[in-house]
Design an enzyme around this catalytic site. Structure first.
Site, PDB file in Angstrom:
ATOM      1  N   PRO A 190     -36.277   6.316   3.384  1.00 41.69           N
ATOM      2  CA  PRO A 190     -35.731   5.061   3.910  1.00 41.69           C
ATOM      3  C   PRO A 190     -34.544   5.310   4.857  1.00 41.69           C
ATOM      4  CG  PRO A 190     -36.223   4.839   1.577  1.00 41.69           C
ATOM      5  CD  PRO A 190     -36.483   6.273   1.930  1.00 41.69           C
ATOM      6  N   ALA A 245     -29.604  21.566   7.319  1.00 43.55           N
ATOM      7  CA  ALA A 245     -30.977  22.012   7.606  1.00 43.55           C
ATOM      8  C   ALA A 245     -31.268  23.350   6.929  1.00 43.55           C
ATOM      9  CB  ALA A 245     -31.183  22.120   9.109  1.00 43.55           C
ATOM     10  N   GLU A 262     -49.056  19.797  15.458  1.00 49.59           N
ATOM     11  CA  GLU A 262     -49.022  18.446  14.891  1.00 49.59           C
ATOM     12  C   GLU A 262     -48.924  17.397  15.994  1.00 49.59           C
ATOM     13  OE1 GLU A 262     -46.818  20.101  10.890  1.00 49.59           O
ATOM     14  OE2 GLU A 262     -45.836  18.506  12.005  1.00 49.59           O
ATOM     15  N   ARG A 319     -69.895 -10.173  30.300  1.00 54.87           N
ATOM     16  CA  ARG A 319     -69.215 -11.472  30.221  1.00 54.87           C
ATOM     17  C   ARG A 319     -69.240 -12.184  31.580  1.00 54.87           C
ATOM     18  NH1 ARG A 319     -67.535 -15.679  27.108  1.00 54.87           N
ATOM     19  NH2 ARG A 319     -65.555 -16.521  27.831  1.00 54.87           N
ATOM     20  N   GLY A 375     -42.604  12.062  15.116  1.00 55.57           N
ATOM     21  CA  GLY A 375     -41.430  12.118  16.001  1.00 55.57           C
ATOM     22  C   GLY A 375     -41.587  11.032  17.046  1.00 55.57           C
TER      23      GLY A 375
HETATM   24  C1  LIG Z   1     -47.992   4.373   9.793  1.00 57.44           C
HETATM   25  C2  LIG Z   1     -46.981   5.453   9.624  1.00 57.44           C
HETATM   26  C3  LIG Z   1     -47.360   6.671   9.069  1.00 57.44           C
HETATM   27  C4  LIG Z   1     -46.399   7.671   8.852  1.00 57.44           C
HETATM   28  N1  LIG Z   1     -46.763   8.832   8.226  1.00 57.44           N
HETATM   29  C5  LIG Z   1     -45.797   9.690   7.818  1.00 57.44           C
HETATM   30  C6  LIG Z   1     -46.105  10.804   6.970  1.00 57.44           C
HETATM   31  O1  LIG Z   1     -47.261  11.044   6.613  1.00 57.44           O
HETATM   32  N2  LIG Z   1     -45.087  11.603   6.552  1.00 57.44           N
HETATM   33  C7  LIG Z   1     -43.797  11.381   6.915  1.00 57.44           C
HETATM   34  O2  LIG Z   1     -42.925  12.134   6.497  1.00 57.44           O
HETATM   35  N3  LIG Z   1     -43.473  10.354   7.733  1.00 57.44           N
HETATM   36  C8  LIG Z   1     -44.428   9.490   8.176  1.00 57.44           C
HETATM   37  N4  LIG Z   1     -44.104   8.424   8.969  1.00 57.44           N
HETATM   38  C9  LIG Z   1     -42.714   8.219   9.342  1.00 57.44           C
HETATM   39  C10 LIG Z   1     -42.442   8.456  10.825  1.00 57.44           C
HETATM   40  O3  LIG Z   1     -42.514   9.813  11.119  1.00 57.44           O
HETATM   41  C11 LIG Z   1     -41.057   7.845  11.124  1.00 57.44           C
HETATM   42  O4  LIG Z   1     -41.202   6.443  11.061  1.00 57.44           O
HETATM   43  C12 LIG Z   1     -40.515   8.266  12.483  1.00 57.44           C
HETATM   44  O5  LIG Z   1     -40.186   9.631  12.498  1.00 57.44           O
HETATM   45  C13 LIG Z   1     -39.283   7.452  12.891  1.00 57.44           C
HETATM   46  O6  LIG Z   1     -38.323   7.422  11.875  1.00 57.44           O
HETATM   47  P1  LIG Z   1     -37.691   6.015  11.422  1.00 57.44           P
HETATM   48  O7  LIG Z   1     -38.831   5.104  11.126  1.00 57.44           O
HETATM   49  O8  LIG Z   1     -36.735   6.285  10.328  1.00 57.44           O
HETATM   50  O9  LIG Z   1     -36.972   5.463  12.709  1.00 57.44           O
HETATM   51  P2  LIG Z   1     -35.444   5.770  13.132  1.00 57.44           P
HETATM   52  O10 LIG Z   1     -35.205   7.227  13.031  1.00 57.44           O
HETATM   53  O11 LIG Z   1     -34.563   4.850  12.376  1.00 57.44           O
HETATM   54  O12 LIG Z   1     -35.455   5.340  14.669  1.00 57.44           O
HETATM   55  C14 LIG Z   1     -35.199   4.009  15.129  1.00 57.44           C
HETATM   56  C15 LIG Z   1     -35.134   4.048  16.649  1.00 57.44           C
HETATM   57  O13 LIG Z   1     -34.037   4.888  17.061  1.00 57.44           O
HETATM   58  C16 LIG Z   1     -34.522   5.831  17.989  1.00 57.44           C
HETATM   59  N5  LIG Z   1     -33.757   7.089  17.852  1.00 57.44           N
HETATM   60  C17 LIG Z   1     -33.505   7.786  16.721  1.00 57.44           C
HETATM   61  N6  LIG Z   1     -32.809   8.883  17.005  1.00 57.44           N
HETATM   62  C18 LIG Z   1     -32.627   8.893  18.351  1.00 57.44           C
HETATM   63  C19 LIG Z   1     -31.976   9.782  19.254  1.00 57.44           C
HETATM   64  N7  LIG Z   1     -31.394  10.907  18.848  1.00 57.44           N
HETATM   65  N8  LIG Z   1     -31.985   9.472  20.577  1.00 57.44           N
HETATM   66  C20 LIG Z   1     -32.558   8.338  21.022  1.00 57.44           C
HETATM   67  N9  LIG Z   1     -33.201   7.459  20.205  1.00 57.44           N
HETATM   68  C21 LIG Z   1     -33.217   7.743  18.886  1.00 57.44           C
HETATM   69  C22 LIG Z   1     -35.983   6.056  17.623  1.00 57.44           C
HETATM   70  O14 LIG Z   1     -36.697   6.619  18.711  1.00 57.44           O
HETATM   71  C23 LIG Z   1     -36.398   4.638  17.293  1.00 57.44           C
HETATM   72  O15 LIG Z   1     -36.711   3.960  18.479  1.00 57.44           O
HETATM   73  C24 LIG Z   1     -45.058   7.452   9.246  1.00 57.44           C
HETATM   74  C25 LIG Z   1     -44.695   6.235   9.848  1.00 57.44           C
HETATM   75  C26 LIG Z   1     -45.627   5.245  10.016  1.00 57.44           C
HETATM   76  C27 LIG Z   1     -45.174   3.936  10.603  1.00 57.44           C
END
Ligand SMILES: Cc1cc2nc3c(=O)[nH]c(=O)nc-3n(C[C@H](O)[C@H](O)[C@H](O)COP(=O)(O)OP(=O)(O)OC[C@H]3O[C@@H](n4cnc5c(N)ncnc54)[C@H](O)[C@@H]3O)c2cc1C
Length: 387
Positions: free
Chosen positions: A129, A180, A247, A273, A369
């Site tokens: 989260p 990390a 990936e 159509r 990503g």
């Molecule tokens: C359907 C679905 C399947 C998924 N499957 C998996 C899975 O199997 N395993 C897993 O681990 N994860 C999974 N994910 C998670 C997914 O990888 C993350 O949602 C994604 O990496 C973005 O993280 P966040 O949702 O926390 O967004 P956030 O990190 O909160 O980002 C919010 C916004 O801020 C922007 N942002 C963040 N950092 C920066 C930066 N440094 N510079 C500029 N902009 C930035 C982002 O681009 C985005 O627009 C899945 C997600 C979905 C929706």
């Protein structure tokens, strides 16, 4: 059109046999699986039985020792057909390769053959989260205990295959003070006490994909389930970084296939159509728009095929893979949106493949990503100053 030179006759006959499998085991059910929010577990076993899981794993570990292009064919076919509930790609080409590349011999023997039969469904749990793009901010911990086991605590979200998953590669901090450099990967198995599958998440698209939350409450993970054993403790980030090019390229492969499928279905639709006494496809706007989209998808395909060639030669770098992921997924969304427009109101109806493709496409710019993170990676490789 530029002829593709990537595949040989064996890949194409594999394409035919996988299409037959899809027609028989997936097509009749996928709409119902979208309604219920997950694919039936049986399809995993059927795929395993037919040799469609973990094909690129060595025969010693239950695979077919096939080259990666067989998996590419499978990804293209699933994307073309719009079977977005099927999580075979993540299982076979993300989870299994981690075990093959970094696992100890007992780990490979314990898990790979069962992943190949579909006896186990695999998932990878990085996102939390509070930590998606910023994976260094993972708060799940796996602290070493005096008996050598790890005590795992935390939660994960958005996990693909998460609800069906029997084996989850969990990213956790084994040394929370080291950032990390204190991150490891743990093999967490269904049935371990304190490991709970949370609810399936209701999504805008990928309706049949069982994306879920996962919870870990004082789960005792045996030392033998630390991926790679003691040698890889605290080196989880190295594994994650090494696997990124493939990936990300997988997402690009599906983006191009899905965009091409949308164009193909739209060409058919606009020929049929009739509006103002003529086919929609006879309007200059329609013809020019489709010509533009096809040109862009052709360019994308040539680029992605080149990336695949580099990958197979072990020469694909992360920045180039990031370009492919970001550019093709942006293109996929643009193309499908235009195709919806050319369908008029029917393009907004779920029963039309283009509507489903539109809903499914959006997340491609987010997972694996985000595309903003892809641009971070590319700009860093260009030597630009940044975070
Ligand atoms: C359907 C679905 C399947 C998924 N499957 C998996 C899975 O199997 N395993 C897993 O681990 N994860 C999974 N994910 C998670 C997914 O990888 C993350 O949602 C994604 O990496 C973005 O993280 P966040 O949702 O926390 O967004 P956030 O990190 O909160 O980002 C919010 C916004 O801020 C922007 N942002 C963040 N950092 C920066 C930066 N440094 N510079 C500029 N902009 C930035 C982002 O681009 C985005 O627009 C899945 C997600 C979905 C929706």
């Amino acid at each position: 059109m530029i002829e593709r030179t990537l595949f040989g006759p064996d890949h194409e006959s594999f394409r035919d046999s996988f299409r037959r499998f899809m027609d028989k085991e997936i097509a009749p059910h996928h709409a119902a699986w979208e309604e219920q929010g997950y694919v039936d577990r049986a399809v995993w076993n059927q795929a395993g039985h037919n040799g469609f899981l973990c094909m690129t794993m060595p025969e010693d570990y239950g695979g077919a020792g096939a080259d990666k292009l067989y998996s590419v064919v499978q990804m293209e076919e699933l994307a073309r057909a719009g079977f977005s509930g099927i999580g075979f790609g993540l299982h076979s080409e993300i989870v299994a390769p981690y075990i093959l590349h970094y696992g100890t011999e007992p780990q490979k023997r314990a898990f790979l053959p069962r992943l190949a039969t579909g006896g186990l469904v695999g998932a990878i749990a990085m996102s939390e989260p509070g930590a998606g793009s910023d994976l260094q901010g993972v708060r799940t911990t796996a602290l070493a205990q005096p008996d050598g086991s790890y005590l795992l605590n935390g939660s994960k979200t958005f996990i693909t295959n998460g609800w069906h998953a029997d084996l989850v590669l969990v990213v956790a901090k084994t040394n929370p003070q080291a950032g990390a450099k204190g991150t490891s990967l743990l093999l967490v198995e269904r049935g371990m006490k304190g490991f709970e599958h949370g609810k399936r998440l209701k999504k805008v698209g990928l309706k049949a994909q069982d994306t879920a939350e996962l919870f870990f409450d004082n789960v005792r993970v045996p030392a033998g389930n630390l991926l790679g054993g003691a040698a890889w403790e605290n080196k989880g980030f190295v594994c994650l970084m090494e696997q990124l090019p493939w990936e990300r390229l997988q997402i690009a492969v599906s983006a191009v296939a899905s965009a091409q499928a949308a164009i193909d279905t739209t060409v058919q639709y606009v020929k049929d159509r009739q509006v103002f006494g003529q086919p929609v496809g006879a309007f200059q706007n329609t013809r020019y728009k489709l010509a533009e989209l096809q040109t862009q998808v052709q360019v994308a395909r040539v680029f992605v095929d080149k990336c695949l060639e580099l990958l197979i030669r072990g020469q694909l770098d992360t920045a180039t893979a990031s370009m492919a992921k970001y550019w093709t997924t942006d293109l996929q969304c643009t193309v499908i949106d235009e195709c919806v427009q050319l369908h008029g109101g029917y393009g907004y109806m779920w029963e039309y493949p283009v509507a489903r493709a539109w809903a499914d496409a959006r997340v491609q710019r987010i997972y694996g990503g985000t595309n903003e993170i892809m641009k971070e990676v590319i700009s860093r490789a260009m030597g630009l100053p940044g975070r």
